[in-house]
Design a protein around this motif. Structure first.
Motif, PDB file in Angstrom:
ATOM      1  N   THR A   1       0.843  -1.201   0.000  1.00 17.32           N
ATOM      2  CA  THR A   1       0.000   0.000   0.000  1.00 17.32           C
ATOM      3  C   THR A   1       0.875   1.247   0.000  1.00 17.32           C
ATOM      4  OG1 THR A   1      -0.128  -0.036   2.426  1.00 17.32           O
ATOM      5  CG2 THR A   1      -1.898  -1.133   1.208  1.00 17.32           C
ATOM      6  N   ARG A   2       1.983   1.175   0.689  1.00 15.50           N
ATOM      7  CA  ARG A   2       2.924   2.307   0.739  1.00 15.50           C
ATOM      8  C   ARG A   2       3.577   2.534  -0.619  1.00 15.50           C
ATOM      9  NH1 ARG A   2       5.937   5.596   3.932  1.00 15.50           N
ATOM     10  NH2 ARG A   2       8.199   5.696   3.670  1.00 15.50           N
ATOM     11  N   HIS A   3       4.039   1.466  -1.235  1.00 12.60           N
ATOM     12  CA  HIS A   3       4.677   1.590  -2.549  1.00 12.60           C
ATOM     13  C   HIS A   3       3.662   2.015  -3.615  1.00 12.60           C
ATOM     14  CE1 HIS A   3       8.376   0.134  -0.973  1.00 12.60           C
ATOM     15  NE2 HIS A   3       7.922  -1.079  -0.713  1.00 12.60           N
ATOM     16  N   THR A   4       2.401   1.595  -3.442  1.00 15.48           N
ATOM     17  CA  THR A   4       1.359   2.011  -4.388  1.00 15.48           C
ATOM     18  C   THR A   4       1.165   3.522  -4.348  1.00 15.48           C
ATOM     19  OG1 THR A   4       0.215  -0.108  -4.165  1.00 15.48           O
ATOM     20  CG2 THR A   4      -1.069   1.747  -5.010  1.00 15.48           C
ATOM     21  N   PHE A   5       1.103   4.082  -3.146  1.00 16.44           N
ATOM     22  CA  PHE A   5       0.958   5.534  -2.996  1.00 16.44           C
ATOM     23  C   PHE A   5       2.136   6.272  -3.623  1.00 16.44           C
ATOM     24  CE2 PHE A   5       2.254   9.330  -0.647  1.00 16.44           C
ATOM     25  CZ  PHE A   5       1.136  10.137  -0.807  1.00 16.44           C
ATOM     26  N   ILE A   6       3.344   5.804  -3.324  1.00 16.96           N
ATOM     27  CA  ILE A   6       4.537   6.461  -3.858  1.00 16.96           C
ATOM     28  C   ILE A   6       4.545   6.406  -5.379  1.00 16.96           C
ATOM     29  CG2 ILE A   6       7.060   6.348  -3.971  1.00 16.96           C
ATOM     30  CD1 ILE A   6       6.991   5.274  -1.078  1.00 16.96           C
ATOM     31  N   GLY A   7       4.184   5.231  -5.924  1.00 16.22           N
ATOM     32  CA  GLY A   7       4.170   5.090  -7.378  1.00 16.22           C
ATOM     33  C   GLY A   7       3.117   5.957  -8.035  1.00 16.22           C
ATOM     34  N   LEU A   8       1.914   6.020  -7.413  1.00 11.09           N
ATOM     35  CA  LEU A   8       0.834   6.801  -8.005  1.00 11.09           C
ATOM     36  C   LEU A   8       1.097   8.300  -7.935  1.00 11.09           C
ATOM     37  CD1 LEU A   8      -2.307   4.833  -6.758  1.00 11.09           C
ATOM     38  CD2 LEU A   8      -1.384   4.925  -9.079  1.00 11.09           C
ATOM     39  N   THR A   9       1.721   8.765  -6.849  1.00 12.51           N
ATOM     40  CA  THR A   9       1.974  10.198  -6.731  1.00 12.51           C
ATOM     41  C   THR A   9       3.055  10.651  -7.689  1.00 12.51           C
ATOM     42  OG1 THR A   9       3.498   9.743  -4.897  1.00 12.51           O
ATOM     43  CG2 THR A   9       1.259  10.403  -4.328  1.00 12.51           C
ATOM     44  N   HIS A  10       3.863   9.725  -8.185  1.00  2.06           N
ATOM     45  CA  HIS A  10       4.868  10.078  -9.178  1.00  2.06           C
ATOM     46  C   HIS A  10       4.330   9.926 -10.603  1.00  2.06           C
ATOM     47  CE1 HIS A  10       7.721   9.899  -5.842  1.00  2.06           C
ATOM     48  NE2 HIS A  10       8.563  10.534  -6.628  1.00  2.06           N
ATOM     49  N   CYS A  11       3.336   9.059 -10.787  1.00  2.00           N
ATOM     50  CA  CYS A  11       2.889   8.741 -12.139  1.00  2.00           C
ATOM     51  C   CYS A  11       1.570   9.405 -12.522  1.00  2.00           C
ATOM     52  CB  CYS A  11       2.747   7.224 -12.299  1.00  2.00           C
ATOM     53  SG  CYS A  11       4.292   6.334 -12.032  1.00  2.00           S
ATOM     54  N   THR A  12       0.850  10.002 -11.560  1.00  2.00           N
ATOM     55  CA  THR A  12      -0.425  10.648 -11.849  1.00  2.00           C
ATOM     56  C   THR A  12      -0.475  12.015 -11.221  1.00  2.00           C
ATOM     57  OG1 THR A  12      -1.615   9.951  -9.864  1.00  2.00           O
ATOM     58  CG2 THR A  12      -1.441   8.342 -11.642  1.00  2.00           C
ATOM     59  N   LYS A  13      -1.618  12.650 -11.349  1.00  2.00           N
ATOM     60  CA  LYS A  13      -1.793  13.978 -10.786  1.00  2.00           C
ATOM     61  C   LYS A  13      -2.170  13.932  -9.303  1.00  2.00           C
ATOM     62  CE  LYS A  13      -3.222  16.152 -15.130  1.00  2.00           C
ATOM     63  NZ  LYS A  13      -4.297  16.888 -15.836  1.00  2.00           N
ATOM     64  N   GLU A  14      -2.146  12.727  -8.703  1.00  2.00           N
ATOM     65  CA  GLU A  14      -2.550  12.621  -7.312  1.00  2.00           C
ATOM     66  C   GLU A  14      -1.604  13.363  -6.365  1.00  2.00           C
ATOM     67  OE1 GLU A  14      -5.032   8.448  -7.193  1.00  2.00           O
ATOM     68  OE2 GLU A  14      -3.521   8.898  -5.710  1.00  2.00           O
ATOM     69  N   LEU A  15      -0.363  13.527  -6.777  1.00  2.00           N
ATOM     70  CA  LEU A  15       0.576  14.285  -5.941  1.00  2.00           C
ATOM     71  C   LEU A  15       0.053  15.706  -5.754  1.00  2.00           C
ATOM     72  CD1 LEU A  15       3.182  14.576  -4.405  1.00  2.00           C
ATOM     73  CD2 LEU A  15       4.346  15.094  -6.542  1.00  2.00           C
ATOM     74  N   TYR A  16      -0.483  16.284  -6.820  1.00  2.00           N
ATOM     75  CA  TYR A  16      -1.024  17.640  -6.736  1.00  2.00           C
ATOM     76  C   TYR A  16      -2.235  17.649  -5.792  1.00  2.00           C
ATOM     77  CZ  TYR A  16      -3.567  21.867  -8.025  1.00  2.00           C
ATOM     78  OH  TYR A  16      -4.227  23.045  -7.993  1.00  2.00           O
TER      79      TYR A  16
END
Length: 368
Positions: A349-364
């Motif tokens: 779950t932790r790696h999923t968050f890190i991957g998604l925040t780098h690959c999508t607009k979810e970081l914003y």
């Protein structure tokens, strides 16, 4: 009555209050001291040899310091050896030091390090070494160091073998300085083991996709037996925090206006069970911004008139959640029930968050 030889640590005079005496009773070393108006007699189980007396003196100094600092363990459990075996036989002499028991040295080294280690380190890392020595190793004496190294290389991953040999070397370095053995037979052995680049634990990344993440969250919400944990699972996915940090959260760590979360403690496994300790794995604390989705989740589970000390994610009984138990039951059951979703560990779950925040607009979205 058997005759007794007596030595007061740090003094040959009559023991003062809080001083621990070392006696020999029935040819075994014994620690004698007073605390709380009561006389204590703590047997070490060790024969009276030069090496064992050094260990007894070290234990006596630890008790004296704990009494002085108001940190005395009245149960005496802190001062008892992990092993009931005799550390060194009465026939111990420097000429046979090379045959000293690795199991015995590790017990003594663990006792020496105990006060400076976290409960989780003792329960996990040091106990794993203890089991490796006492349950798995085919030989256990220091003269068989090369055979021990070869067995570890043949039966453990390069990373595990390297870690274990590093610990063995540290233990023997302590034993040399304590004048229990003359040489460290494990010195530099770990440095000869090369760990493949992808073998390190921190590189074990196998994240879920965005669709898989949402399916897992929804499956928990609908599960008859495990829907109670759905908010925690969603929280893990949308914050990327470590599971031990999530279950340690109390409402006092969440800003009243739902703008930030302060991660500053973790629930770990200790020898006495689940324990909440201050600080995180790699830092003392971490501030995390709350976005609209996270704010909505937290508001939906916040009790009315909640107290700051209350847990954000308590167990059904109101205690700390055992993440190891949850992972092996609820997480495994729910994820494996989903067609087309490969089973992966809860920590992903932790790696999923890190991957998604780098690959999508979810970081914003997280930062706004």
């Amino acid at each position: 009555m058997p005759s007794q030889k007596e030595l007061t640590v740090g003094s040959q005079r009559k023991a003062s209050k809080g001083t621990v005496q070392i006696k020999t009773s029935n040819d075994r070393l014994q620690l004698v001291f007073s605390f709380g108006g009561k006389r204590h007699y703590l047997s070490t189980g060790f024969p009276d040899t030069k090496a064992n007396r050094k260990l007894a003196e070290m234990k006596a100094r630890q008790i004296e310091l704990d009494i002085l600092c108001d940190n005395f363990d009245v149960s005496l459990g802190k001062y008892k050896s992990q092993s009931e075996q005799v550390l060194f036989t009465a026939s111990f002499t420097p000429s046979v030091e090379s045959y000293a028991s690795l199991a015995d040295l590790w017990d003594s080294y663990t006792e020496y390090k105990r006060s400076s280690l976290s409960p989780s380190t003792l329960a996990k890392d040091y106990h794993k070494i203890y089991r490796c020595i006492n349950v798995h190793l085919p030989v256990k004496t220091l003269d068989k160091a090369i055979a021990i190294r070869d067995w570890l290389i043949a039966n453990k991953s390069p990373l595990s073998a390297k870690k274990i040999l590093t610990q063995f070397s540290a233990c023997c370095n302590w034993a040399v300085k304590s004048q229990l053995i003359e040489d460290n037979p494990f010195e530099d052995m770990a440095s000869d083991i090369k760990v493949p680049k992808g073998d390190a634990e921190e590189t074990d990344i196998n994240a879920f996709s965005l669709e898989e993440r949402d399916r897992i969250i929804e499956a928990f919400k609908k599960n008859r037996y495990y829907k109670y944990y759905a908010p925690l699972i969603e929280f893990l996915f949308i914050t990327g925090c470590r599971p031990s940090e999530a279950v340690a959260l109390q409402w006092k760590h969440i800003a009243s206006d739902f703008t930030i979360i302060r991660f500053e403690q973790a629930v770990v496994v200790s020898q006495s069970g689940l324990t909440c300790k201050p600080g995180l794995k790699t830092q003392k604390k971490r501030i995390f911004p709350i976005n609209n989705r996270l704010a909505g989740l937290l508001k939906s589970i916040q009790p009315i008139d909640v107290l700051g000390e209350a847990k954000v994610f308590p167990s059904p009984e109101g205690k700390w959640i055992d993440m190891h138990n949850l992972s092996g039951r609820a997480w495994k059951t729910v994820v494996e029930s989903l067609d087309g979703v490969e089973y992966k560990k809860l920590y992903q779950t932790r790696h999923t968050f890190i991957g998604l925040t780098h690959c999508t607009k979810e970081l914003y979205c997280v930062l706004t």
